[in-house]
Design a protein around this motif. Structure first.
Motif, mmCIF file in Angstrom:
data_model
loop_
_atom_site.group_PDB
_atom_site.id
_atom_site.type_symbol
_atom_site.label_atom_id
_atom_site.label_comp_id
_atom_site.label_asym_id
_atom_site.label_seq_id
_atom_site.Cartn_x
_atom_site.Cartn_y
_atom_site.Cartn_z
ATOM 1 N N ASP A 9 0.865 -1.193 0.016
ATOM 2 C CA ASP A 9 0.084 -0.049 -0.136
ATOM 3 C C ASP A 9 1.086 1.251 0.115
ATOM 4 O O ASP A 9 1.800 1.231 0.691
ATOM 5 C CB ASP A 9 -0.939 0.063 1.415
ATOM 6 N N VAL A 10 0.367 2.401 -0.697
ATOM 7 C CA VAL A 10 1.422 3.517 -0.730
ATOM 8 C C VAL A 10 0.376 4.596 -0.641
ATOM 9 O O VAL A 10 -0.969 4.582 -0.746
ATOM 10 C CB VAL A 10 1.956 3.542 -2.334
ATOM 11 N N GLY A 11 1.185 5.869 -0.196
ATOM 12 C CA GLY A 11 0.410 6.978 -0.312
ATOM 13 C C GLY A 11 1.136 8.150 0.019
ATOM 14 O O GLY A 11 2.433 8.295 0.053
ATOM 15 N N ALA A 12 0.470 9.374 0.325
ATOM 16 C CA ALA A 12 1.103 10.521 0.073
ATOM 17 C C ALA A 12 0.389 11.450 1.123
ATOM 18 O O ALA A 12 -0.821 11.697 1.105
ATOM 19 C CB ALA A 12 1.702 11.405 -1.038
ATOM 20 N N LYS A 13 1.197 12.424 1.775
ATOM 21 C CA LYS A 13 0.353 13.372 3.082
ATOM 22 C C LYS A 13 0.947 14.536 2.800
ATOM 23 O O LYS A 13 2.127 14.680 2.631
ATOM 24 C CB LYS A 13 0.635 12.706 4.204
ATOM 25 N N LEU A 14 0.229 15.693 2.888
ATOM 26 C CA LEU A 14 0.694 16.946 2.975
ATOM 27 C C LEU A 14 0.211 17.591 4.095
ATOM 28 O O LEU A 14 -1.258 17.534 4.387
ATOM 29 C CB LEU A 14 0.132 17.851 1.642
ATOM 30 N N GLU A 15 1.002 18.091 5.101
ATOM 31 C CA GLU A 15 0.549 18.649 6.411
ATOM 32 C C GLU A 15 1.089 19.991 6.433
ATOM 33 O O GLU A 15 2.323 20.169 5.875
ATOM 34 C CB GLU A 15 1.184 17.652 7.548
ATOM 35 N N ILE B 129 5.608 23.888 5.998
ATOM 36 C CA ILE B 129 4.729 22.678 5.273
ATOM 37 C C ILE B 129 5.603 21.475 5.273
ATOM 38 O O ILE B 129 6.811 21.467 5.191
ATOM 39 C CB ILE B 129 4.945 23.202 3.601
ATOM 40 N N SER B 130 4.819 20.289 5.366
ATOM 41 C CA SER B 130 5.300 19.342 5.704
ATOM 42 C C SER B 130 4.818 17.821 4.703
ATOM 43 O O SER B 130 3.958 17.206 4.964
ATOM 44 C CB SER B 130 5.193 18.893 7.107
ATOM 45 N N PRO B 131 5.412 17.946 3.605
ATOM 46 C CA PRO B 131 5.006 16.728 2.748
ATOM 47 C C PRO B 131 5.818 15.528 3.041
ATOM 48 O O PRO B 131 6.779 15.349 3.514
ATOM 49 C CB PRO B 131 5.410 17.265 1.257
ATOM 50 N N SER B 132 5.025 14.228 2.773
ATOM 51 C CA SER B 132 5.724 13.077 3.067
ATOM 52 C C SER B 132 5.076 11.821 2.035
ATOM 53 O O SER B 132 4.004 12.200 1.550
ATOM 54 C CB SER B 132 5.321 12.469 4.389
ATOM 55 N N VAL B 133 5.997 10.832 1.905
ATOM 56 C CA VAL B 133 5.473 9.818 0.936
ATOM 57 C C VAL B 133 5.707 8.477 1.681
ATOM 58 O O VAL B 133 6.681 8.427 2.360
ATOM 59 C CB VAL B 133 6.048 9.774 -0.383
ATOM 60 N N PHE B 134 4.653 7.287 1.474
ATOM 61 C CA PHE B 134 5.207 6.069 2.538
ATOM 62 C C PHE B 134 4.535 4.933 1.668
ATOM 63 O O PHE B 134 3.783 5.034 0.806
ATOM 64 C CB PHE B 134 4.234 6.399 3.639
ATOM 65 N N ALA B 135 5.073 3.915 2.062
ATOM 66 C CA ALA B 135 4.609 2.737 1.617
ATOM 67 C C ALA B 135 4.579 1.630 2.691
ATOM 68 O O ALA B 135 5.465 1.594 3.798
ATOM 69 C CB ALA B 135 5.586 2.182 0.475
ATOM 70 N N VAL B 136 3.717 0.542 2.635
ATOM 71 C CA VAL B 136 3.452 -0.314 3.698
ATOM 72 C C VAL B 136 3.408 -1.565 3.028
ATOM 73 O O VAL B 136 2.629 -1.858 1.967
ATOM 74 C CB VAL B 136 2.080 -0.222 4.704
#
Length: 252
Positions: free
Chosen positions: A112-118, A136-143
Motif C-alpha cells: 500500500d502506498v500513499g502521500a500526505k501534505l501537512e 509545510i510538511s509533505p511525506s510519501v510512504f509505503a506499507v
C-alpha cells in the motif's frame, strides 16, 4: 454413528465459518498504519523530557481527528495543549495546530502506498510552545503487508518553513522512518519505529531516535496504546526521552 454426526456438523461449521472469521480479523484496524483510511478521534497525553539534567520538559495533551473523505482520501487536524517547564519557569497554552490531507492506494501486490501534505500553523500562544513559523510538511510512504500479520512501513517526511516570525529559526529538515509492526489476531499490536532526523539548515546535524509502542483494541471501535521514545545518537538532540499514551475512537 449418531455421535459422529454432531461432530461432523461442528467440523463443517468451523470450516465454513473459518474464512469468514479470518476475513473479519483482516478488517480489524488499530489506526497505526498510515494506509488505514478510517475516521478516528484520538486523545494523546505526552511527556517529552528535553534535558533531564536541567529539568526541562514539555508535556500536554494533543487532540487529533482524522475524517474519511472517500476510500482513498482523508483529512485531519491536531490541536496540542502544552506546558513548557524549567526549574524556575513554566508556561501553558496552545501549540502549533496542524492540518493535513492524505491519499492512499492499495496495490494488488500487498503493498500500500500513499502521500500526505501537512501544514503546521504558528498558532502557539507562547514562544516556547511553537516554532513561530508556518511549516509545510509533505511525506510519501509505503506499507508492505507480510505473512503472519507482520508489516513494514517506510516513509520520508520533510519539514520546511515558508513564512512566519523573521526572528525565529528557519525550519528545514528531513525525517526518514522505518517501522516494523505486528498485529495479533487477539486484537493487540506491537511496533518498533526508527526515526532519523537531518537538519539541512544547521550543518546537517542529525539525530537517531527510536521508539516502541504497544496497543490493544478495547473493543472493535476503541483502541488504547502506550509509547516510549529516546535519543539514541547523533549531534542533534531534540530530547532525552519521551513517553505517551493514547485513546482512540475508530469508525466514527
Amino acid at each position: 454413528m449418531h455421535k459422529t454426526k454432531p461432530m461432523l456438523a461442528v467440523v463443517a461449521a468451523v470450516l465454513w465459518a473459518g474464512p469468514g472469521f479470518a476475513q473479519l480479523q483482516d478488517t480489524w484496524h488499530f489506526g497505526v498504519k498510515p494506509t488505514e483510511n478510517i475516521t478516528t478521534l484520538e486523545v494523546n497525553p505526552t511527556l517529552t523530557v528535553i534535558d533531564n539534567k536541567e529539568g526541562i520538559s514539555i508535556s500536554g495533551v494533543t487532540l487529533k481527528s482524522y475524517r474519511v473523505i472517500d476510500e482513498n482520501f482523508n483529512w485531519g487536524a491536531e490541536l496540542p495543549l502544552l506546558r513548557f517547564e524549567t526549574p524556575g519557569h513554566s508556561v501553558n497554552g496552545i501549540g502549533d495546530i496542524s492540518l493535513s490531507a492524505t491519499g492512499v492506494h492499495k496495490l494488488h501486490s500487498g503493498i500500500d502506498v500513499g502521500a500526505k501534505l501537512e501544514t503546521m500553523l504558528p498558532t502557539a500562544t507562547k514562544e516556547a510552545l511553537g516554532t513561530g513559523k508556518w511549516v509545510i510538511s509533505p511525506s510519501v510512504f509505503a506499507v508492505i503487508n507480510l505473512p503472519y500479520q507482520f508489516y513494514i512501513h517506510g516513509e520520508y517526511k520533510h519539514y520546511v518553513s515558508v513564512a512566519g516570525d523573521g526572528g525565529r529559526s528557519t525550519v528545514n529538515y528531513g525525517r526518514p522512518r522505518l517501522t516494523v509492526g505486528y498485529t495479533s489476531p487477539a486484537q493487540w499490536y506491537v511496533l518498533t519505529t526508527l526515526y532519523y532526523y537531518v537538519d539541512f539548515e544547521n550543518d546537517l546535524q542529525h539525530e537517531f531516535a527510536p521508539e516502541a509502542e504497544i496497543g490493544t483494541l478495547v473493543n472493535e471501535g476503541t483502541a488504547f496504546y502506550a509509547n516510549v521514545s529516546t535519543h539514541a545518537g547523533g549531534n542533534w538532540k531534540q530530547k532525552d526521552w519521551g513517553v505517551s499514551i493514547g485513546f482512540k475512537l475508530l469508525y466514527l
